[in-house]
Structures are given as structure tokens and as C-alpha cells.
Write a protein that holds these residues in place. Structure first.
Motif, PDB file in Angstrom:
ATOM      1  N   MET A 139       0.813  -1.212   0.000  1.00  0.00           N
ATOM      2  CA  MET A 139       0.000   0.000   0.000  1.00  0.00           C
ATOM      3  C   MET A 139       0.851   1.269   0.000  1.00  0.00           C
ATOM      4  SD  MET A 139      -3.149  -1.073   2.428  1.00  0.00           S
ATOM      5  CE  MET A 139      -4.023   0.474   2.364  1.00  0.00           C
ATOM      6  N   VAL A 140       2.108   1.159   0.385  1.00  0.00           N
ATOM      7  CA  VAL A 140       2.994   2.326   0.321  1.00  0.00           C
ATOM      8  C   VAL A 140       3.775   2.330  -0.985  1.00  0.00           C
ATOM      9  CG1 VAL A 140       4.982   3.462   1.347  1.00  0.00           C
ATOM     10  CG2 VAL A 140       3.186   2.544   2.804  1.00  0.00           C
ATOM     11  N   PHE A 141       4.304   1.160  -1.351  1.00  0.00           N
ATOM     12  CA  PHE A 141       5.208   1.093  -2.496  1.00  0.00           C
ATOM     13  C   PHE A 141       4.519   1.468  -3.805  1.00  0.00           C
ATOM     14  CE2 PHE A 141       7.183  -1.372  -5.962  1.00  0.00           C
ATOM     15  CZ  PHE A 141       8.419  -0.758  -5.973  1.00  0.00           C
ATOM     16  N   VAL A 142       3.319   0.921  -4.052  1.00  0.00           N
ATOM     17  CA  VAL A 142       2.674   1.160  -5.349  1.00  0.00           C
ATOM     18  C   VAL A 142       2.357   2.645  -5.569  1.00  0.00           C
ATOM     19  CG1 VAL A 142       0.658   0.664  -6.765  1.00  0.00           C
ATOM     20  CG2 VAL A 142       1.837  -1.194  -5.593  1.00  0.00           C
ATOM     21  N   PRO A 143       1.682   3.318  -4.648  1.00  0.00           N
ATOM     22  CA  PRO A 143       1.425   4.746  -4.906  1.00  0.00           C
ATOM     23  C   PRO A 143       2.704   5.578  -4.933  1.00  0.00           C
ATOM     24  CG  PRO A 143       0.630   4.126  -2.727  1.00  0.00           C
ATOM     25  CD  PRO A 143       1.011   2.859  -3.432  1.00  0.00           C
ATOM     26  N   ALA A 144       3.713   5.194  -4.160  1.00  0.00           N
ATOM     27  CA  ALA A 144       4.959   5.964  -4.163  1.00  0.00           C
ATOM     28  C   ALA A 144       5.663   5.803  -5.499  1.00  0.00           C
ATOM     29  CB  ALA A 144       5.868   5.511  -3.017  1.00  0.00           C
ATOM     30  N   LEU A 145       5.649   4.573  -6.023  1.00  0.00           N
ATOM     31  CA  LEU A 145       6.321   4.300  -7.295  1.00  0.00           C
ATOM     32  C   LEU A 145       5.671   5.086  -8.430  1.00  0.00           C
ATOM     33  CD1 LEU A 145       8.381   2.409  -8.847  1.00  0.00           C
ATOM     34  CD2 LEU A 145       6.429   0.907  -9.259  1.00  0.00           C
ATOM     35  N   THR A 146       4.347   5.263  -8.361  1.00  0.00           N
ATOM     36  CA  THR A 146       3.630   5.780  -9.525  1.00  0.00           C
ATOM     37  C   THR A 146       3.200   7.238  -9.387  1.00  0.00           C
ATOM     38  OG1 THR A 146       1.552   4.995  -8.593  1.00  0.00           O
ATOM     39  CG2 THR A 146       2.729   3.489 -10.030  1.00  0.00           C
ATOM     40  N   THR A 147       3.577   7.884  -8.291  1.00  0.00           N
ATOM     41  CA  THR A 147       3.073   9.242  -8.081  1.00  0.00           C
ATOM     42  C   THR A 147       3.659  10.222  -9.088  1.00  0.00           C
ATOM     43  OG1 THR A 147       2.762  11.014  -6.489  1.00  0.00           O
ATOM     44  CG2 THR A 147       4.882   9.881  -6.444  1.00  0.00           C
ATOM     45  N   PHE A 148       2.882  11.215  -9.460  1.00  0.00           N
ATOM     46  CA  PHE A 148       3.451  12.340 -10.193  1.00  0.00           C
ATOM     47  C   PHE A 148       3.124  13.650  -9.467  1.00  0.00           C
ATOM     48  CE2 PHE A 148      -0.801  11.792 -11.841  1.00  0.00           C
ATOM     49  CZ  PHE A 148      -1.287  13.076 -11.991  1.00  0.00           C
ATOM     50  N   VAL A 149       2.193  13.550  -8.513  1.00  0.00           N
ATOM     51  CA  VAL A 149       1.758  14.758  -7.815  1.00  0.00           C
ATOM     52  C   VAL A 149       2.810  15.222  -6.821  1.00  0.00           C
ATOM     53  CG1 VAL A 149      -0.029  15.768  -6.390  1.00  0.00           C
ATOM     54  CG2 VAL A 149      -0.618  14.024  -8.065  1.00  0.00           C
ATOM     55  N   ILE A 150       3.305  14.284  -6.003  1.00  0.00           N
ATOM     56  CA  ILE A 150       4.241  14.667  -4.948  1.00  0.00           C
ATOM     57  C   ILE A 150       5.511  15.249  -5.564  1.00  0.00           C
ATOM     58  CG2 ILE A 150       5.671  13.780  -3.068  1.00  0.00           C
ATOM     59  CD1 ILE A 150       3.400  11.759  -2.540  1.00  0.00           C
ATOM     60  N   SER A 151       5.961  14.635  -6.673  1.00  0.00           N
ATOM     61  CA  SER A 151       7.179  15.160  -7.297  1.00  0.00           C
ATOM     62  C   SER A 151       6.922  16.531  -7.912  1.00  0.00           C
ATOM     63  CB  SER A 151       7.699  14.168  -8.341  1.00  0.00           C
ATOM     64  OG  SER A 151       6.635  13.712  -9.139  1.00  0.00           O
ATOM     65  N   THR A 152       5.705  16.739  -8.429  1.00  0.00           N
ATOM     66  CA  THR A 152       5.391  18.060  -8.985  1.00  0.00           C
ATOM     67  C   THR A 152       5.369  19.115  -7.883  1.00  0.00           C
ATOM     68  OG1 THR A 152       4.026  16.991 -10.641  1.00  0.00           O
ATOM     69  CG2 THR A 152       3.705  19.359 -10.354  1.00  0.00           C
ATOM     70  N   LEU A 153       4.752  18.758  -6.742  1.00  0.00           N
ATOM     71  CA  LEU A 153       4.556  19.752  -5.694  1.00  0.00           C
ATOM     72  C   LEU A 153       5.823  20.037  -4.896  1.00  0.00           C
ATOM     73  CD1 LEU A 153       1.055  18.768  -4.276  1.00  0.00           C
ATOM     74  CD2 LEU A 153       1.614  20.393  -6.072  1.00  0.00           C
ATOM     75  N   LEU A 154       6.615  18.995  -4.626  1.00  0.00           N
ATOM     76  CA  LEU A 154       7.764  19.180  -3.736  1.00  0.00           C
ATOM     77  C   LEU A 154       9.105  19.094  -4.448  1.00  0.00           C
ATOM     78  CD1 LEU A 154       6.602  17.192  -0.567  1.00  0.00           C
ATOM     79  CD2 LEU A 154       6.548  19.663  -0.963  1.00  0.00           C
ATOM     80  N   GLY A 155       9.106  18.574  -5.665  1.00  0.00           N
ATOM     81  CA  GLY A 155      10.383  18.425  -6.363  1.00  0.00           C
ATOM     82  C   GLY A 155      10.646  19.559  -7.329  1.00  0.00           C
ATOM     83  N   GLY A 156       9.775  20.554  -7.326  1.00  0.00           N
ATOM     84  CA  GLY A 156       9.895  21.599  -8.326  1.00  0.00           C
ATOM     85  C   GLY A 156       9.725  20.956  -9.684  1.00  0.00           C
TER      86      GLY A 156
END
Lengths: 268, 357, 264
Positions: free
Chosen positions: A202-219
Motif C-alpha cells: 500500500m505504500v510502495f505502489v502509490p509511491a512508485l507511480t506518483t506524479f503529484v508529490i514530485s510536482t509539488l515538492l520536487g519543483g
């Protein structure tokens, strides 16, 4: 009676065929064809291109790190919560679900405010004379965002598994001479494996596939595989390439599922 | 008497402000089968858990073989426990379950292997070593729980309602098994149950408990035949408990009629309770009875008839192999030996107990 | 020794909660910040709460979000419950297949689910908008309902249904009067779960909404670059505090009712 019940199954069977199975088939179709409709493996092979491969590698690395951190943070917490029986434990668990009612984009954005050069955390650090943190718009911030967003998904299954363990089973281990550490490794840890597995998934799959968190916090500096796929669909409009990369992503999800399933079997 | 092995001194324990054990004193001897008997909430399981080291008493001390072990953690104690609902390790095979304690103590492999075989044989489950606990029936899991405990050669085996989850037939079988195992092992058993029949069948000594107090300690026979108070009398088997007055030694007035008895030393004209077991109430011709009454209920119970007889304003419970139909006038006689005199409860707690029942 | 470990435990739990709630506290503070940029504190104000009432785009997005959440959770509850009843009478193999399919949206990545639904809607020629969002939300909500009703279903005592028939109820009456009330707690928690998931969803909505309609999530996402409107902080603070109060009421009310009994 049975035939009547089978008729009852029809609405959901049709629904899941139309909205779950067929859409997946369409991804397969788009991923394995080019714009003319001819069969091709190019869209999948595209993962090997430098930019894509790097994004995939970064995604795997960051999601594995986040999963490990979540596990290390959540396990002691779940153990502490599982000790609290009944209402108290249940209430604390509710406190983990509660943040979900504040929009997750806003919650993640709030970390920007907290992490900024002149943000709250650096304010506190400088008050104590500590060097300031420069992690906003880096991979570290993305990991932090992942851990923050997905930690409850690790805590809840672990808590469920741990609170199901009969107290007398733990007592039995002590009774038979095991000290705290032996009891933990021989009894508590193995018995919580189902919770560990679903927590990791439940942690690995959404973390692997996220694009939102990288957009918001990764610039815009840190691209993950999720960002690449999202851009193929919303900006480049190359659905074939996006589908091909999605297939690659699904392969990783399936590998994760198989590995955890095997691990579970080995434990039994 | 055998050597004293365990001594509980002034043990008190409360949970959330509720007193569970109050100044409990108990001695257990070597090679004794002691049963702690009482209704749920009487403190029997807490007593056992204090012995096992899972509960720390608020006051008092636990002396084991002359050594104070009150603060010793469970993993250091020379006692082993058979838990309620077995508490087997479901992620290990039967053999691994049994080997657990020995592996922790780093015993050599061949020794562990021998012990597993010995233990499986003792509990009549040879060849089950490779199976998983879930694949066994309740009775078999129970035996494994015992095997897992005894391979560690404890001086005392603590058993917490071990037969509670089994059906009646299996429970009776296991009672004989437990007695056999105890004789074979030659160790002390401390057994907790709420089932009076189990206690009477297996024990050398029964400790009857209620509301954190020990009500009576004695052999099964003495507990049954000479209950010291109304709680014990009522809890162990059926009985007629009647308020009465001790007129003088060997004479008691029950429901306005004088009966002769064998008890002395209760003083003169003192209020007491008497216990008369239903099988000790003899129904005779009305003219031969000490008092007379009328049969009001009759049930066939197989071994005997159970009747209720209204006499002097009290419903007497009577067990007899001879039938007296409902409505018949009968006389009641009781052998002086079968009238058990008990002091009235002194403390309020004891009173509360009597009222609750 | 015992107290020191319990202090360590308390500190640990507290730190985790600070971690979880720090961003929420930040958002609440920002909703009262007079300065429009979130970087600096410009003094206390409730202006954003006032202007929120007049901000139609935000209120529209809120309305869409709540409507979608309610409708999709409601539809998912009905479809999911019927599916559970049907599954209880199914052959083992068919049931395993259907459960396997049910697990797909739970285990699959949201982005893949979103994309696949988008491709479906395009090839069906559906117009993107409220309808496509609703269909998508129902789809990912059904599994939550099924997974919370099914365990309840397994606990169901079939004799109760049979007893109702025995006492003269028709199968339909027996179902609505006996079986359904028994399932209700499971359906209700499934509904709440689905409602929450729908409310918090961004990714699947992002791919299936088309232009011209926004939920709160997608509205926030479009604002990320130009800067979030402070009214948004005000709104999310209101939502959060409302839920918090509801939660306390639900949790504390039954506790008070139960206390005279528990004292016994």
C-alpha cells in the motif's frame, strides 16, 4: 435460488467488465500499437531511453527508500498502539485517517511552506543555532512527501495485524524462556507478516507511480516515471507511448505483488 | 505431607481500582494437584498469572522453593503455563512449537529431537511433528500446548482453564489424561477452572475462591461434604442452604423444628446456615418424618429423580431413586451426619456473595 | 524503568502526530494570514472566510466535489452490496474471478486506472465532464464497499433469514427486514470509506474530468503554479474542523451513554 443470485451478480459483473477489464485491455492495445494501429514493441522499449530509464530508476529508488522509512517509523508506532486495547487504540487510529479529510494536495503543499528557505522549520532550526535545511525541490523533499502521505497506509495494516496477536501467545513465548528480543523476532515479527506485506504494497505502489508529490515538492527538477506518463497523456498527447510506459509500470506492480505473495507463502 | 514448594504471602492486586485479590495466602506442595476453583472474576486466573509472572502483585510476595521470585520475569521462572485457548505459535510446526523453549535455552539438537518425540508420545500425538497447529482439532492443540510446556521440565505446570474450549466428552477424556500425565511426570499442577466437576475429579487439593478471597481449601471430599460457608456449598453441587439456629451442641433448629446433628462448638442459640445435600434428604412415610411436606415438582434425571418438596415454608431439593408423585404427602428425615453447620457470613463481602447467588 | 519506557513511547507517538498534523496546522494558520503570499505572516484576518462566500469558482468546485462524492458512494454502496449478496451464492471459482477483478483498482496504480478510464471514455465517444468523473468514482469506490460488506456477509447467520421465511415473510420482505439491517453497519462503513476516497481523489479525476469542470483537488492543482488562493485554505479549514467536531461527537456521545453500565 442460485440462479436468482446469479442474476444479481450481473450488474457488477457488467460494470467491472466495462470499467475495469476493458480499460486495462485498451492500455495493452495502445501500448502495443503505433499511431497507424500496427503492432509494435517500441512504446515499451522506450523505457530504455536515457530519460525514461533514469526517471524509472529514480522512482524505484525513492519509493523503496520511502517504503523502508515508513516501515521503520510505523512498526514501533503500531506496536505501541496495539498495546492500547479497545477504544483508546481505535481513537488514535481515527486520528490517522482524519488528515485525509484535508485535501492531500494542500497538505503536501503545506510542506513547501514548512521547508522553504525562510520557512517554519528553518526558523526553528536557526533559533536553536542549527544549520538550515535546503531540501525543498530535491529528492529528499519528495521522499518526505511520500512518507508523509503514505505513512497511515503502513500504520493501519500493521496495527491490525499486531492487535490481532493473542496476548497469551506472547506470554507463552516469555513463559518458555524467551526474552523481549527473542519474543519479538521469533513470535511477534513472524505473526505480523500479513500486515507487513499489505503495508509495503500500500505504500510502495502509490509511491512508485506518483506524479503529484514530485510536482509539488520536487519543483520541476525531479522527474519521476509518473510525471513522464502524465505528460505523455496531458501535454504530448502520445497515448501509445504513455500506455507503453504504463505497461512497464504495471509489470513492476505485478512483480511487487508476486514477490510479496511468495514471501508470504515462504513464511507459512 | 510433601515439601512446600510455593508460598503466596499477602498478595493483593487491583485493576483500575477494582480489587481482584485481597491479602491472599496460599501454600502449594511438591507433586500436588491443586485446583483454583471459582466463578469468573473470582481472582483465580489472576492468581495463576501472578505465579507465571505475567501479572505483578500490588503487594505481597511469591516464594518459590525458598526463593523470592516476585520480581522475576516470566522467562526466568521454573514454571510453565498451558494457556487458555492454547496460545500455540500458528506460524510454526508442531515440532517447532514444542522445541521453542529448548531452542531458546540453546539445548543440543539431538536432545531437542529426543524431547519432541518423548513429549509427542506422552500426549499421544506421535507423528504429528510436521503438521501446523491450525490443522489440529481443539483437543489435539490442547495436548500440544501441554507438550510444549512440559519439555522444559518445569517444577510446576500452570494450567489456565485448559479444557474450557473442548466439548463434554473430550473434556472428560482429557481429565483422565491429565491425571495420568501428572503421575508420569511427578510434578506439581496448578489448575484453574470454574467447573466444579473437573475440580472434584482431578484435584488433590481444591482452593475455592470468590471475589478475591479464598473461601475454603481442602480435599475434594471435604469441600463437598463439609463446606465451610454458603458460597462453597452452593458453588459445589446442588444443596439446600437454610438459615437455622444452633440451639446447643448437636442440636439445631431448622425451620422451627429441632434436628439432631453432630456439630459442636457453635455456642448456644446462635444463628447459623445449614447445608443439606439433596441426596441426603430422605423421603419417608409422613408419620416417620421429622417434618412433613408435599411434593411440588418432579423431574426424571436418569440416575435419579429430582423432586422439590414444600415443607415448613421451604422448597427442599431432593434427589432419590424412589419416585414420589407430585401432590403426595411425604415425611422428611436427615441423618445427623449429613447436616452441615456453617457460620453465618461475617464480612460484608461474603454477605454480598451470598446475596448475589 | 517502566515509566521511562512509557515516556519514550509517548514522546514517539507525539512526534509522529506532530509530523502528521504540522501541515494541517500550517494550512489553518495560512487561512488567517492577511498577507496573500504564504511566505510571510501579514497579521491576523478573517477576510478569506468572507471572500470565500463570494468566490463562485471555489464554491462550484466544492459543490461538484460533494455531489460526486455522495452520488458515487451511494451508487457504489448499492452495486457493491448487490454484488456481495450475489457472490455469497456463487461457485467458488466464479467468485474468485470476480474478487480478483475487484482487487485490481485497489492494487493498481491510480495513474494507470485514470489513464485506462480516459482511454475508454475517449473510444466510447463520451463527452468528458461530470458524467465521466462520476462513472470513474463509482468504479474505484465499489471495491471499498465490497471489502467492508463481505466480512459482514460472512458473519451473517443464514438461520436468521430462514427464520424470517419460516415466520411467513416473503424472500423480499425477509431480505429488507432481516438481512439488510444486519448488513447495514458494513454498508455504512463502506459508504463512508467510499465518500472519503472520492473526496480526496485527485489523480483519477485529473484524467477523466475534461475541461470546464473542477473538483476541489483539480482546482487546487491548476492553482499550484500561480499560487493557491487563500480562500482555499479557509475552505479546507472549515471542512477539517467540521469533520473533527463530527468525529468527537460520534466518539464521545456513545461513551457517555455507556458509562453507567461500565461502572458496574
Amino acid at each position: 435460488m442460485n440462479s436468482k443470485k446469479n442474476i444479481l451478480a450481473a450488474p457488477y459483473a457488467v460494470w467491472s467488465a466495462v470499467f475495469i477489464v476493458i480499460p486495462l485491455c485498451m492500455i495493452l492495445y495502445y501500448g502495443l500499437t503505433d499511431k497507424t494501429g500496427a503492432f509494435t514493441l517500441e512504446n515499451i522499449a522506450a523505457i530504455a531511453s536515457v530519460g525514461h530509464a533514469r526517471a524509472l530508476w529514480r522512482s524505484i529508488l525513492l519509493s523503496v527508500i520511502s517504503t523502508i522509512i515508513c516501515f521503520l517509523l510505523a512498526y514501533p508506532l503500531a506496536m505501541i498502539l496495539a498495546e492500547k486495547k479497545g477504544r483508546a487504540g481505535g481513537f488514535i487510529i481515527l486520528l490517522f485517517i482524519l488528515p485525509m479529510w484535508m485535501n492531500f494536495l494542500l497538505r503536501t503543499l503545506a510542506w513547501q511552506t514548512l521547508l522553504e528557505k525562510t520557512g517554519v522549520i528553518n526558523g526553528i532550526l536557526s533559533f536553536f543555532g542549527l544549520p538550515s535545511l535546503r531540501i525543498i525541490n530535491t529528492s529528499y523533499a519528495i521522499v518526505l512527501g511520500m512518507v508523509y502521505n503514505f505513512l497511515p497506509f503502513m500504520v493501519l495494516p500493521l496495527y491490525n495485524a499486531l492487535s490481532k496477536i493473542d496476548e497469551n501467545v506472547i506470554n507463552a513465548a516469555k513463559d518458555l524462556g524467551a526474552n523481549k528480543i527473542q519474543t519479538f523476532f521469533h513470535v511477534i515479527l513472524p505473526l505480523s507478516v500479513p500486515g507487513i506485506i499489505s503495508g509495503i504494497t500500500m505504500v510502495f505502489v502509490p509511491a512508485l507511480t506518483t506524479f503529484v508529490i514530485s510536482t509539488l515538492l520536487g519543483g520541476s527538477k525531479v522527474l519521476l516515471i509518473g510525471n513522464v506518463i502524465e505528460q505523455e497523456f496531458t501535454q504530448a498527447s502520445n497515448w501509445h507511448l504513455g500506455s507503453g510506459l504504463s505497461i512497464v509500470l504495471m509489470i513492476f506492480i505485478i512483480i511487487n505483488m508476486i514477490v510479496t505473495a511468495l514471501f508470504e507463502k515462504a513464511e507459512n | 505431607m510433601q515439601k512446600e514448594l510455593i508460598k503466596l504471602e499477602h498478595i493483593s492486586k487491583s485493576f483500575d481500582g477494582q480489587m481482584v485479590l485481597d491479602d491472599l495466602e496460599l501454600k502449594i506442595h511438591e507433586n500436588e494437584f491443586v485446583t483454583l476453583l471459582g466463578p469468573s472474576g473470582c481472582g483465580k486466573t489472576t492468581t495463576l498469572r501472578i505465579l507465571g509472572g505475567f501479572v505483578h502483585p500490588d503487594t505481597g510476595s511469591v516464594i518459590f522453593d525458598g526463593q523470592n521470585i516476585t520480581n522475576m520475569p516470566p522467562n526466568k521462572r521454573q514454571l510453565n503455563t498451558v494457556f487458555q485457548k492454547y496460545a500455540l505459535f500458528t506460524h510454526m510446526t508442531i515440532a517447532e512449537n514444542i522445541a521453542f523453549g529448548l531452542k531458546i535455552k540453546n539445548k543440543p539438537k539431538s536432545y531437542i529431537e529426543d524431547k519432541i518425540q518423548y513429549a509427542l508420545k506422552l500426549v499421544n500425538l506421535e507423528g504429528y511433528g510436521k503438521r501446523m497447529p491450525d490443522s489440529l482439532s481443539g483437543g489435539q492443540q490442547q495436548r500440544i500446548a501441554i507438550a510444549r510446556a512440559i519439555v522444559n521440565e518445569p517444577k510446576v505446570l500452570l494450567l489456565d482453564e485448559p479444557l474450557g474450549a473442548l466439548d463434554l466428552k473430550l473434556r472428560q477424556e482429557m481429565q483422565y489424561e491429565l491425571i495420568r500425565m501428572k503421575n508420569e511426570l511427578g510434578i506439581t499442577f496448578v489448575y484453574v477452572t470454574h467447573d466444579q466437576e473437573e475440580a472434584l475429579t482431578m484435584s488433590d487439593t481444591i482452593v475455592v475462591m470468590n471475589q478475591g478471597y479464598i473461601q475454603q481449601i481442602g480435599s475434594p471430599e471435604s469441600i463437598y461434604n463439609e463446606p465451610e460457608n454458603a458460597f462453597v456449598a452452593d458453588f459445589i453441587g446442588d444443596s439446600n442452604i437454610i438459615a437455622a439456629t444452633m440451639i446447643e451442641d448437636k442440636c439445631v433448629e431448622i425451620l422451627g423444628t429441632r434436628f439432631s446433628c453432630v456439630d459442636t462448638g457453635f455456642g448456644r442459640s446462635r444463628p447459623v446456615d445449614v447445608v443439606i445435600r439433596p441426596e441426603d434428604v430422605e423421603l419417608v412415610e409422613p408419620e416417620n418424618g421429622i417434618i412433613t411436606g408435599v411434593v411440588t415438582h418432579l423431574i426424571f434425571k436418569g440416575v435419579h429423580y429430582e423432586m422439590e418438596v414444600m415443607a415448613n415454608g421451604f422448597e427442599w431439593l431432593v434427589h432419590s431413586t424412589v419416585l414420589s408423585p407430585v401432590g403426595q404427602k411425604v415425611g422428611i428425615r436427615v441423618d445427623p451426619f449429613n447436616i452441615q453447620i456453617m457460620n453465618k457470613p461475617e464480612s460484608e463481602d461474603e454477605e454480598a456473595v451470598a446475596l448475589e447467588l | 524503568m517502566k515509566t521511562s519506557t512509557s515516556i519514550v513511547k509517548k514522546i514517539y507517538v507525539a512526534l509522529i502526530f506532530i509530523f502528521l498534523y504540522a501541515p494541517i496546522a500550517t494550512l489553518i494558520v495560512l487561512s488567517f494570514n492577511a498577507s496573500k503570499t504564504r511566505a510571510k505572516w501579514g497579521g491576523f484576518t478573517v477576510n478569506w472566510y468572507r471572500s470565500l462566500i463570494q468566490d463562485e469558482t471555489i464554491l462550484n468546485a466544492l459543490g461538484t466535489t460533494l455531489l460526486i462524492a455522495f452520488l458515487s458512494a451511494f451508487a457504489a454502496s448499492i452495486i457493491g452490496t448487490i454484488a456481495c449478496i450475489a457472490m455469497s451464492g456463487m461457485k467458488r471459482r466464479n467468485r474468485a474471478i470476480l474478487m480478483g477483478i475487484t482487487n485490481i483498482p485497489m492494487l493498481n496504480a491510480d495513474i494507470v486506472t485514470g489513464i485506462s478510464l480516459m482511454l475508454l471514455f475517449i473510444s466510447l465517444g463520451l463527452k468528458f465532464g461530470f458524467g465521466t468523473i462520476l462513472l470513474s468514482h463509482i468504479t474505484f469506490n465499489i471495491p471499498y464497499v465490497i471489502l467492508s460488506v463481505l466480512p459482514r456477509m460472512k458473519q451473517l447467520n443464514p438461520s436468521v433469514y430462514e427464520a424470517a421465511l419460516d415466520l411467513g415473510a416473503s424472500p423480499v420482505t425477509a431480505f429488507f427486514k432481516v438481512t439488510l439491517p444486519d448488513l447495514m453497519p458494513g454498508i455504512l462503513s463502506g459508504f463512508l470509506m467510499a465518500f472519503t476516497m472520492s473526496l480526496d481523489d485527485f489523480i483519477i479525476t485529473h484524467f477523466t474530468k475534461g475541461s470546464g469542470i473542477n473538483t476541489l483537488s483539480t482546482k487546487i492543482y491548476t492553482e499550484v503554479r500561480k499560487g493557491i488562493k487563500p480562500e482555499m485554505y479557509a475552505l479546507s479549514t472549515i471542512i477539517f474542523v467540521t469533520v473533527l467536531i463530527l468525529l468527537f461527537l460520534v466518539n464521545i456521545a456513545p461513551e457517555k451513554k455507556a458509562s453507567p453500565d461500565s461502572g458496574k
